[in-house]
Design a protein around this motif. Structure first.
Motif, PDB file in Angstrom:
ATOM      1  N   ALA A  34       0.779  -1.350  -0.066  1.00 55.87           N
ATOM      2  CA  ALA A  34       0.062  -0.136   0.034  1.00 55.87           C
ATOM      3  C   ALA A  34       0.985   1.261  -0.103  1.00 55.87           C
ATOM      4  N   THR A  35       1.993   1.124   0.801  1.00 57.27           N
ATOM      5  CA  THR A  35       2.506   2.511   0.729  1.00 57.27           C
ATOM      6  C   THR A  35       3.884   2.426  -0.102  1.00 57.27           C
ATOM      7  N   LYS A  36       4.568   1.480  -0.294  1.00 55.92           N
ATOM      8  CA  LYS A  36       5.778   1.447  -1.182  1.00 55.92           C
ATOM      9  C   LYS A  36       5.844   0.748  -2.594  1.00 55.92           C
ATOM     10  N   GLY A  37       4.656  -0.108  -2.614  1.00 60.66           N
ATOM     11  CA  GLY A  37       4.854  -0.811  -4.009  1.00 60.66           C
ATOM     12  C   GLY A  37       5.361  -2.302  -3.761  1.00 60.66           C
ATOM     13  N   LEU A  38       5.188  -2.891  -4.881  1.00 62.13           N
ATOM     14  CA  LEU A  38       5.554  -4.251  -4.837  1.00 62.13           C
ATOM     15  C   LEU A  38       6.947  -4.485  -4.750  1.00 62.13           C
ATOM     16  N   VAL A  39       7.941  -3.728  -5.556  1.00 59.37           N
ATOM     17  CA  VAL A  39       9.295  -3.887  -5.531  1.00 59.37           C
ATOM     18  C   VAL A  39       9.840  -3.589  -4.177  1.00 59.37           C
ATOM     19  N   ASN A  40       9.348  -2.810  -3.373  1.00 57.11           N
ATOM     20  CA  ASN A  40       9.791  -2.642  -1.993  1.00 57.11           C
ATOM     21  C   ASN A  40       9.562  -3.448  -1.074  1.00 57.11           C
ATOM     22  N   THR A  41       8.435  -4.270  -1.436  1.00 55.18           N
ATOM     23  CA  THR A  41       7.888  -5.584  -0.360  1.00 55.18           C
ATOM     24  C   THR A  41       8.892  -6.628  -0.511  1.00 55.18           C
ATOM     25  N   VAL A  42      10.074  -6.437   0.199  1.00 54.16           N
ATOM     26  CA  VAL A  42      11.223  -7.391  -0.092  1.00 54.16           C
ATOM     27  C   VAL A  42      11.059  -8.792   0.710  1.00 54.16           C
ATOM     28  N   ALA A  43      10.375  -8.404   1.955  1.00 54.78           N
ATOM     29  CA  ALA A  43      10.580  -9.677   2.931  1.00 54.78           C
ATOM     30  C   ALA A  43       9.863 -10.714   2.597  1.00 54.78           C
ATOM     31  N   PRO A  44       8.438 -10.931   2.039  1.00 59.94           N
ATOM     32  CA  PRO A  44       8.197 -12.126   1.614  1.00 59.94           C
ATOM     33  C   PRO A  44       8.876 -12.850   0.666  1.00 59.94           C
ATOM     34  N   ILE A  45       9.447 -12.140  -0.401  1.00 62.42           N
ATOM     35  CA  ILE A  45      10.158 -12.563  -1.408  1.00 62.42           C
ATOM     36  C   ILE A  45      11.658 -13.364  -0.924  1.00 62.42           C
ATOM     37  N   GLY A  46      12.137 -12.172  -0.180  1.00 60.37           N
ATOM     38  CA  GLY A  46      13.445 -12.504   0.438  1.00 60.37           C
ATOM     39  C   GLY A  46      13.653 -13.785   1.595  1.00 60.37           C
ATOM     40  N   TYR A  47      12.446 -13.721   2.358  1.00 64.87           N
ATOM     41  CA  TYR A  47      12.124 -14.961   3.176  1.00 64.87           C
ATOM     42  C   TYR A  47      12.213 -16.180   2.465  1.00 64.87           C
ATOM     43  N   ASN A  48      11.258 -16.310   1.323  1.00 62.23           N
ATOM     44  CA  ASN A  48      11.049 -17.370   0.815  1.00 62.23           C
ATOM     45  C   ASN A  48      12.065 -18.154  -0.006  1.00 62.23           C
ATOM     46  N   ILE A  49      13.192 -17.117  -0.262  1.00 64.47           N
ATOM     47  CA  ILE A  49      14.202 -17.499  -1.243  1.00 64.47           C
ATOM     48  C   ILE A  49      15.277 -18.396   0.035  1.00 64.47           C
ATOM     49  N   GLY A  50      15.280 -17.446   1.226  1.00 65.58           N
ATOM     50  CA  GLY A  50      15.962 -18.040   2.062  1.00 65.58           C
ATOM     51  C   GLY A  50      15.567 -19.446   2.484  1.00 65.58           C
ATOM     52  N   LEU A  51      14.259 -19.479   2.624  1.00 69.01           N
ATOM     53  CA  LEU A  51      13.798 -20.753   3.019  1.00 69.01           C
ATOM     54  C   LEU A  51      14.067 -21.900   2.009  1.00 69.01           C
ATOM     55  N   ALA A  52      14.122 -21.390   0.563  1.00 71.53           N
ATOM     56  CA  ALA A  52      14.563 -22.569  -0.682  1.00 71.53           C
ATOM     57  C   ALA A  52      16.163 -22.743  -0.295  1.00 71.53           C
ATOM     58  N   ILE A  53      16.839 -21.807   0.181  1.00 75.09           N
ATOM     59  CA  ILE A  53      18.285 -22.154   0.481  1.00 75.09           C
ATOM     60  C   ILE A  53      18.347 -23.104   1.473  1.00 75.09           C
ATOM     61  N   ALA A  54      17.715 -22.668   2.478  1.00 75.52           N
ATOM     62  CA  ALA A  54      17.669 -23.822   3.681  1.00 75.52           C
ATOM     63  C   ALA A  54      17.153 -25.017   3.360  1.00 75.52           C
ATOM     64  N   GLY A  55      16.246 -25.129   2.654  1.00 74.42           N
ATOM     65  CA  GLY A  55      15.667 -26.554   2.216  1.00 74.42           C
ATOM     66  C   GLY A  55      16.654 -27.370   1.516  1.00 74.42           C
ATOM     67  N   LEU A  56      17.454 -26.598   0.670  1.00 74.81           N
ATOM     68  CA  LEU A  56      18.249 -27.271  -0.427  1.00 74.81           C
ATOM     69  C   LEU A  56      19.484 -27.624   0.166  1.00 74.81           C
ATOM     70  N   VAL A  57      20.101 -26.690   0.889  1.00 72.93           N
ATOM     71  CA  VAL A  57      21.477 -26.743   1.485  1.00 72.93           C
ATOM     72  C   VAL A  57      21.526 -27.398   3.151  1.00 72.93           C
ATOM     73  N   PHE A  58      20.986 -26.722   3.875  1.00 73.79           N
ATOM     74  CA  PHE A  58      20.927 -26.695   5.341  1.00 73.79           C
ATOM     75  C   PHE A  58      20.110 -27.958   5.780  1.00 73.79           C
ATOM     76  N   ALA A  59      18.736 -28.009   5.422  1.00 72.46           N
ATOM     77  CA  ALA A  59      17.878 -28.966   6.087  1.00 72.46           C
ATOM     78  C   ALA A  59      18.252 -30.460   5.770  1.00 72.46           C
ATOM     79  N   PRO A  60      18.733 -30.904   4.607  1.00 73.12           N
ATOM     80  CA  PRO A  60      19.056 -32.291   4.534  1.00 73.12           C
ATOM     81  C   PRO A  60      20.259 -32.635   5.461  1.00 73.12           C
ATOM     82  N   LYS A  61      21.293 -31.812   5.455  1.00 74.49           N
ATOM     83  CA  LYS A  61      22.448 -32.013   6.448  1.00 74.49           C
ATOM     84  C   LYS A  61      22.078 -32.118   7.758  1.00 74.49           C
ATOM     85  N   VAL A  62      21.228 -31.274   8.339  1.00 80.16           N
ATOM     86  CA  VAL A  62      21.067 -31.256   9.759  1.00 80.16           C
ATOM     87  C   VAL A  62      20.061 -32.342   9.905  1.00 80.16           C
ATOM     88  N   ARG A  63      19.124 -32.652   9.246  1.00 79.31           N
ATOM     89  CA  ARG A  63      18.123 -33.690   9.553  1.00 79.31           C
ATOM     90  C   ARG A  63      19.159 -35.217   9.387  1.00 79.31           C
TER      91      ARG A  63
END
Length: 545
Positions: free
Chosen positions: A70-99
């Protein structure tokens, strides 16, 4: 404001449903520590993907997405996209090793690599961040319930916290995981139901935002934009609430697949609040029953989601959508309470204070922590005004100070306490001394292109702080390893006892315990799983529950 009775009844019914489901799910298995913390490592693909998504899709995720759009537009709404990219990295790299290693919490590898006490020190930042996160989302929910149905904020916050605490207290991860499934469904249905009413309201005219809905990034702010995006991405990786679900999955490959599927859910649930935020920005608030000041204040824009639900939807739809917000908040609150309770009981009480504690004793320490964390978050939500600002700072510190520690704990061969401690100090100092606009902290270090007028760093200094922290851990660990191993410095100067096992006569019982404290865990989940999982992964990965 009079209480909207029908709405209050609807919210009460929703809370009762969640409480009953949580208590029933908690009776599935025993009340052992393994059951409380990890649901006996028995989560299948369906439940694990839903509960992993619920750790992401909380009250801040939904309300924040609407406000930023509402205030800054889609391109500035970085949290949902950034968090999900981070989640993808965690799932592919970190999660299998930790489990695959069969840890109980994500602080197990930190304590194994850097020592039990250093691991406990590293937990402090996540502890603070979790409590402020809980307070922020409880406070937002209380404000929404007060706005829409007229319920006293104190009552709303305390009731919401109590419901989450009760089913987490009795059922641990089983209760949290199964209530997450219901809560995620409530979120989707409630917000999607509101969309047709919002966009057919006569006050909404999308032509008002057709040229600015996407948003812009000024060229002079590109550095800080990249800084925020990268920090959000990597700052979402090291959280215990995520790895609690990963470690509860039946196999490493299932943990990976469940994470990737959860990203689809999370991104799908980003769309309804984003559209609601767009509607809020395009609405003529003079044409609604809104009686506040115009133009909308900064506080109003932060609460644009409940405002849209209240003034642009029929009351019945508002109440249902409010149930979705309640679901989002509780899906985050119970994750926080569970994560903190597990780490305190396991990594601090059992591994440091009471190594010989019984299973029953550990469970009760966990339950006491659940109540304590729930109470602290509630108190802060009712008394502290700028909780969100503190939460943002804690999130930054997770990326700057915690992420490098996790990377080194999992992949650095010679990591030790000296490197960990110096890396933490360097990262924290570089971040805090860089200042913070939200909290009004003046910058002591002026990085290149610093804007003194607005006390703003243009240079991506948070990324630099994160990389410097990582480099410090590696360099100091290698230097201390070399000088002690090669006897350039006597081991009597090894104040953290990192290299005493080099000389057999100097080994102490405490140090020996540190080297084997997870042996039973690793023995249970290493050789046996390595043989069995290759044959059974495909079958288990397709098992729903």
């Amino acid at each position: 404001m009079a209480v909207f009775v029908e709405g209050l009844i609807g919210v009460i019914i929703f809370y009762i449903i969640i409480l009953v489901i949580g208590l029933v799910a908690g009776r599935k298995k025993s009340s052992s520590a393994d059951s409380q913390f990890l649901a006996d490592r028995g989560l299948g693909l369906f439940v694990s993907s839903f509960t992993l998504s619920a750790t992401m899709v909380g009250g801040a995720y939904i309300s924040g997405a609407a406000s930023e759009i509402a205030t800054k537009g889609l391109v500035n709404t970085v949290a949902p996209i950034g968090y999900n990219i981070g989640l993808a990295i965690a799932g592919l790299v970190f999660a299998p090793k930790v489990r695959r290693e069969g840890y109980v919490t994500i602080f197990d590898p930190l304590q194994l690599k850097f020592g039990k006490k250093m691991g406990a020190v590293l937990f402090f930042n996540e502890l603070v961040a979790n409590i402020f996160w809980e307070a922020a989302i409880l406070g937002a929910l209380g404000a929404s319930l007060k706005s829409i149905i007229g319920l006293d904020m104190n009552v709303a916050v305390i009731t919401s916290a109590c419901v989450a605490v009760v089913y987490t207290f009795f059922g641990g991860l089983y209760s949290v995981a199964y209530t997450d499934v219901i809560q995620l469904i409530f979120i989707g249905v409630g917000l999607i139901l509101a969309l047709p009413f919002v966009f057919t309201n006569k006050a909404v005219d999308l032509s008002r935002v057709e040229e600015k809905w996407f948003g812009t990034v000024e060229s002079e702010h590109v550095g800080s934009y990249i800084d925020t995006f990268v920090i959000v991405t990597f700052g979402g990786i090291p959280w215990q609430s995520y790895y609690q679900r990963v470690l509860a999955c039946r196999t490493p490959s299932l943990a990976r697949n469940a994470t990737l599927i959860s990203i689809i859910y999370s991104m799908g649930l980003f769309i309804p609040p984003a559209l609601i935020g767009l509607a809020g920005a395009s609405a003529d608030w003079n044409a609604t029953s809104y009686e506040g000041t115009l133009p909308l204040s900064e506080t109003d824009w932060e609460s644009i989601l409940p405002m849209v639900l209240q003034y642009l939807c029929p009351t019945a739809v508002s109440v249902i959508a409010l149930g979705a917000m309640s679901a989002a908040v509780m899906s985050s609150a119970d994750s926080i309470i569970l994560a903190v309770g597990s780490v305190v009981a396991r990594n601090i009480y059992q591994n440091i204070l009471r190594p010989n504690a019984s299973d029953r004793e550990i469970v009760w320490v966990f339950r006491i922590c659940v109540v304590t964390v729930g109470a602290l978050g509630t108190i802060i939500a009712l008394t502290v005004q700028n909780v969100y600002g503190l939460l943002v700072l804690c999130g930054d510190l997770m990326a700057v100070a915690q992420f490098p520690q996790l990377v080194c704990a999992l992949w650095l061969k010679v990591g030790n306490t000296y490197g960990s401690l110096m890396g933490m100090i360097v990262g924290l100092l570089m971040r805090i001394l860089g200042g913070d606009q939200v909290l009004g902290i003046q910058a002591v270090i002026h990085y290149p292109y610093f804007d003194p007028k607005h006390n703003k760093q243009i240079f991506p200094f948070k990324i630099v702080a994160m990389l410097c922290s990582l480099a410090t851990i590696v360099i100091v660990s290698y230097i201390t390893h070399f000088i002690f191993k090669q006897n350039y410095l006597s081991k009597k100067f090894d104040i953290f006892n990192c290299f005493q096992d080099q000389v057999e006569k100097e080994i102490t019982p405490d140090q020996h315990e540190n080297s084997v404290m997870f042996s039973s865990v690793n023995n249970e989940h290493s050789s046996e799983e390595t043989v069995k999982e290759k044959a059974s992964d495909a079958m288990l990965d397709n098992t729903d529950l």
